[in-house]
Design an enzyme around this catalytic site. Structure first.
Site, short mmCIF file in Angstrom:
data_model
loop_
_atom_site.label_atom_id
_atom_site.label_comp_id
_atom_site.label_asym_id
_atom_site.label_seq_id
_atom_site.Cartn_x
_atom_site.Cartn_y
_atom_site.Cartn_z
N LYS A 176 1.13 -1.13 0.02
CA LYS A 176 -0.05 -0.07 0.22
C LYS A 176 0.94 1.31 0.06
O LYS A 176 1.57 1.68 0.93
CB LYS A 176 -0.71 0.11 1.18
CG LYS A 176 -1.90 1.14 0.99
CD LYS A 176 -2.68 1.56 2.37
CE LYS A 176 -1.87 2.73 3.01
NZ LYS A 176 -1.64 3.88 2.29
N GLU A 252 10.98 1.78 9.76
CA GLU A 252 11.84 2.92 9.53
C GLU A 252 10.97 4.17 9.88
O GLU A 252 10.03 4.45 8.85
CB GLU A 252 12.36 2.63 8.02
CG GLU A 252 13.11 1.45 7.79
CD GLU A 252 13.96 1.04 6.59
OE1 GLU A 252 13.54 2.10 5.61
OE2 GLU A 252 14.52 0.19 6.49
N CYS A 286 13.63 11.53 5.88
CA CYS A 286 13.79 11.18 7.07
C CYS A 286 15.24 11.75 7.94
O CYS A 286 15.27 11.64 9.02
CB CYS A 286 13.34 9.66 7.57
SG CYS A 286 14.38 8.67 6.38
N GLU A 388 10.21 16.38 15.09
CA GLU A 388 10.49 16.12 13.50
C GLU A 388 9.52 17.01 12.99
O GLU A 388 8.29 17.13 13.16
CB GLU A 388 10.14 15.08 13.32
CG GLU A 388 10.62 14.68 11.61
CD GLU A 388 10.02 13.32 11.33
OE1 GLU A 388 8.92 12.84 11.56
OE2 GLU A 388 11.12 12.83 10.58
P1 NAD Z 1 2.60 8.38 7.69
O1 NAD Z 1 2.87 7.43 8.89
O2 NAD Z 1 1.65 9.40 7.99
O3 NAD Z 1 2.11 7.22 6.70
C1 NAD Z 1 2.83 6.29 6.14
C2 NAD Z 1 1.87 5.12 5.39
O4 NAD Z 1 1.23 4.68 6.62
C3 NAD Z 1 1.05 5.66 4.36
O5 NAD Z 1 0.91 4.85 3.56
C4 NAD Z 1 -0.30 5.75 5.28
O6 NAD Z 1 -1.38 5.53 4.59
C5 NAD Z 1 -0.23 4.59 6.17
N1 NAD Z 1 -0.91 4.65 7.48
C6 NAD Z 1 -1.07 5.57 8.22
N2 NAD Z 1 -1.85 5.24 9.35
C7 NAD Z 1 -1.88 4.02 9.20
C8 NAD Z 1 -2.40 2.93 10.37
N3 NAD Z 1 -3.16 3.39 11.35
N4 NAD Z 1 -2.52 1.63 9.97
C9 NAD Z 1 -1.80 1.30 8.79
N5 NAD Z 1 -1.27 2.22 8.00
C10 NAD Z 1 -1.06 3.57 8.09
O7 NAD Z 1 4.09 9.02 7.15
P2 NAD Z 1 4.31 9.78 6.05
O8 NAD Z 1 3.44 11.20 6.56
O9 NAD Z 1 3.70 9.27 4.74
O10 NAD Z 1 5.73 10.02 5.94
C11 NAD Z 1 6.56 10.95 6.86
C12 NAD Z 1 7.01 10.39 7.90
O11 NAD Z 1 7.85 9.19 7.54
C13 NAD Z 1 8.36 11.17 8.47
O12 NAD Z 1 7.94 11.17 9.91
C14 NAD Z 1 9.62 10.36 8.12
O13 NAD Z 1 10.77 10.87 9.03
C15 NAD Z 1 9.19 9.11 8.02
N6 NAD Z 1 10.07 8.33 7.18
C16 NAD Z 1 11.00 7.58 7.62
C17 NAD Z 1 11.86 7.00 7.01
C18 NAD Z 1 13.01 5.91 7.20
O14 NAD Z 1 13.62 5.21 6.58
N7 NAD Z 1 13.26 5.86 8.88
C19 NAD Z 1 11.74 6.86 5.48
C20 NAD Z 1 11.00 8.03 5.11
C21 NAD Z 1 9.95 8.54 5.87
C1 6OH Z 2 13.90 8.56 4.25
O1 6OH Z 2 13.24 9.49 3.88
C2 6OH Z 2 14.97 8.06 3.44
C3 6OH Z 2 15.04 6.60 3.60
C4 6OH Z 2 16.17 6.16 2.69
C5 6OH Z 2 16.21 4.78 2.41
O2 6OH Z 2 15.52 4.09 3.08
C6 6OH Z 2 17.26 4.21 1.57
O3 6OH Z 2 17.19 2.98 1.32
O4 6OH Z 2 18.10 4.96 0.92
#
Ligand code: NAD
Ligand code: 6OH
Length: 486
Positions: A176, A252, A286, A388
């Site tokens: 998804k 992640e 992130c 964040e």
């Molecule tokens: P989000 O958590 O709002 O959504 C991510 C996904 O989860 C989407 O597909 C959303 O529809 C789904 N989702 C939301 N609530 C859910 C639930 N209750 N059950 C199941 N699925 C659910 O995140 P976002 O706003 O899309 O992305 C930004 C965030 O992601 C930031 O906090 C960022 O730091 C983090 N991020 C982390 C990494 C990493 O590798 N550590 C990488 C990219 C983004």
């Molecule tokens: C977060 O926003 C970036 C994540 C990056 C990776 O997971 C990657 O594999 O480079």
């Protein structure tokens, strides 16, 4: 209107419920997305189960590697379509999408094809009393049906980062993508179809999180594991859902990453690196550095040089080859980031650059843009230092000693990434290792080797993916122990 459908059991499925896919550059609606209901997700999980029990589950690692190569080649062949779709969904500039997002989409499949073909198995000879011995060896098997839930900031990159190793290990996937960025995931389903991946091995369902496709996946009793990238808070919700079936999770999550700049750094290289570390993807990575600590003798020079660079940072249309920064992903996210800009002022910050909404005099004024922003002067306890933001903003503070800055950098509930800039080799090693994070860069940022462990400590996640670490998450290991008599 362009329609983005679900892909289940090798077939495209329509839904009665639809939602809009919006281009954040100017707010235009670019597609209608078919939201999967619980029955569609259930059909996806069932077809995944059949694929794992059937022909897909019986493939050898060599056959799966060949399939992953075909997928990568097809992404490359259609890279212009992937690029256009990713830029329309996110507004990110060509300069980024063409060098980071889309090439990594293909690379993720190639690297896990190579890794699964060459992955060693554990083997131990165990000596027993009386001269007999046992031979222990480990067999790698698929987990089953894996739920992959991904965010909007690097849509194709982050989806394929999990889909590729899951398929490499012989699992079926129910994926998804974020509701904000469904387009490249839909193209990926087309690719899976055209290269002849067996029906059910890859399923795509569109929708939201709570009470929608996201939750239908995480609560489904027949999903074997959940791998998720997104917000830490969402991680908590998913963990609750997964607890019922004791499902393995790989998370992640968010970051509040520190950059540490010593006065002996190579200044121009550092400045180039920090412009990327703060503003790449409008700060929506992130790994971005939202907390910047500069050794006092360099503090003024760094602040001035960064602000001078920002004046040259082109906020442009994605297709403009000179454009370096795009909008934020959505109106809601823009509002959240603007609330942090306002909160920073209330908390006593001095705004050195930006802090508002740019005006263009064209369609972009209907999009979700904010200015690249630099603030200083906040106490370490301020919410803008602790939480964040996920936007093009950093806070800069001066420090005096190595010991002090290590403590400042580690004073966070997150633990994803850090970047340290110095030419002192001993200090580089000392500081890099002292960072309480999963990813500690020196004189670089977001420099990736896909064989290395990737993930975070604390609120930033659970587990590591990348290379063999991914294989261990996406596999069930059976240890075979054979007693051999003398
Ligand atoms: P989000 O958590 O709002 O959504 C991510 C996904 O989860 C989407 O597909 C959303 O529809 C789904 N989702 C939301 N609530 C859910 C639930 N209750 N059950 C199941 N699925 C659910 O995140 P976002 O706003 O899309 O992305 C930004 C965030 O992601 C930031 O906090 C960022 O730091 C983090 N991020 C982390 C990494 C990493 O590798 N550590 C990488 C990219 C983004
Ligand atoms: C977060 O926003 C970036 C994540 C990056 C990776 O997971 C990657 O594999 O480079």
């Amino acid at each position: 209107m362009h329609h983005l459908r679900n892909y289940v059991a090798g077939r495209w499925q329509e839904s009665a419920r639809r939602f809009n896919d919006v281009n954040p550059v100017d707010g235009t609606v670019i597609a209608e997305v078919h939201e999967a209901d619980a029955a569609t997700v259930d059909a996806a999980v069932r077809s995944g189960r059949e694929a794992v029990r059937g022909a897909w589950g019986r493939t050898s690692a060599t056959e799966r590697a060949a399939m992953l190569y075909r997928i990568a080649d097809e992404i490359d062949r259609r890279s212009e379509e992937f690029l256009a779709a990713e830029m329309a969904d996110t507004g990110k500039p060509y300069s980024m999408a063409s060098t980071v997002d889309i090439p990594r989409g293909a690379a993720n499949f190639r690297v896990f094809a190579d890794i699964i073909k060459t992955a060693p198995l554990d083997c131990f000879r165990t000596d027993l009393p009386g001269g007999a011995h046992a031979l222990n060896y480990t067999v790698r098997k698929p987990l089953g049906v894996v739920g992959v839930i991904s965010p909007w900031n690097l849509p194709l990159l982050l989806l394929t980062w999990k889909v590729a190793p899951a398929l490499a290990c012989g699992n079926a996937v129910v994926a998804k993508p974020s509701e904000e960025t469904p387009a490249t995931a839909t193209l990926l389903a087309e690719v899976m179809h055209s290269v002849g991946l067996p029906a059910g091995a890859f399923n795509l369902v569109h929708g939201f999180g709570p009470e929608s496709a996201g939750e239908f996946i995480t609560r489904h009793p027949d999903i074997d594991a959940i791998t998720f990238t997104g917000e830490s808070r969402t991680g908590t919700a998913i963990m609750h859902a997964a607890a019922a079936g004791v499902k393995p999770v790989s998370f992640e999550l968010g970051g509040k990453n520190a950059a540490i700049i010593f006065a002996d750094c190579d200044f121009e290289n550092m400045l180039d690196g920090m412009m990327r570390a703060i503003f790449l993807n409008s700060g929506q990575v992130c790994l971005c550095s939202e907390r910047v600590y500069v050794e006092r003798p360099l503090y003024e020079r760094f602040c001035e040089a960064l602000c001078a660079r920002i004046k040259k940072l082109k906020l442009g249309w994605p297709n403009d080859r000179e454009s370096m920064m795009g909008p934020l992903i959505s109106a809601a996210h823009r509002d959240k980031v603007l609330r942090y800009f306002e909160l920073a002022r209330q908390e006593g910050a001095r705004v050195l650059a930006g802090g508002g909404v740019p005006t263009f005099g064209d369609g972009r004024d209907r999009g979700f843009w904010v200015e690249p922003t630099v603030i200083t002067g906040l106490p370490e306890s301020a919410r803008c230092i602790k939480e964040e933001v996920f936007g093009p903003i950093c806070h800069i503070a001066a420090f005096d000693t190595e010991e002090e800055v290590i403590a400042l950098a580690n004073d966070t509930a997150y633990g994803l990434a850090a970047t340290t800039w110095t030419t002192n080799l001993n200090r580089a090693h000392r500081v890099a290792e002292a960072m309480h994070v999963g990813l500690s860069w020196v004189n670089s940022w977001f420099l990736r080797d896909l064989r290395t462990p990737f993930g975070g400590a604390g609120l930033s996640g659970i587990g590591r993916e990348g290379g063999a670490h991914s294989l261990n998450f996406y596999s069930e290991l059976t240890n075979v122990c054979i007693r051999i008599e003398k």
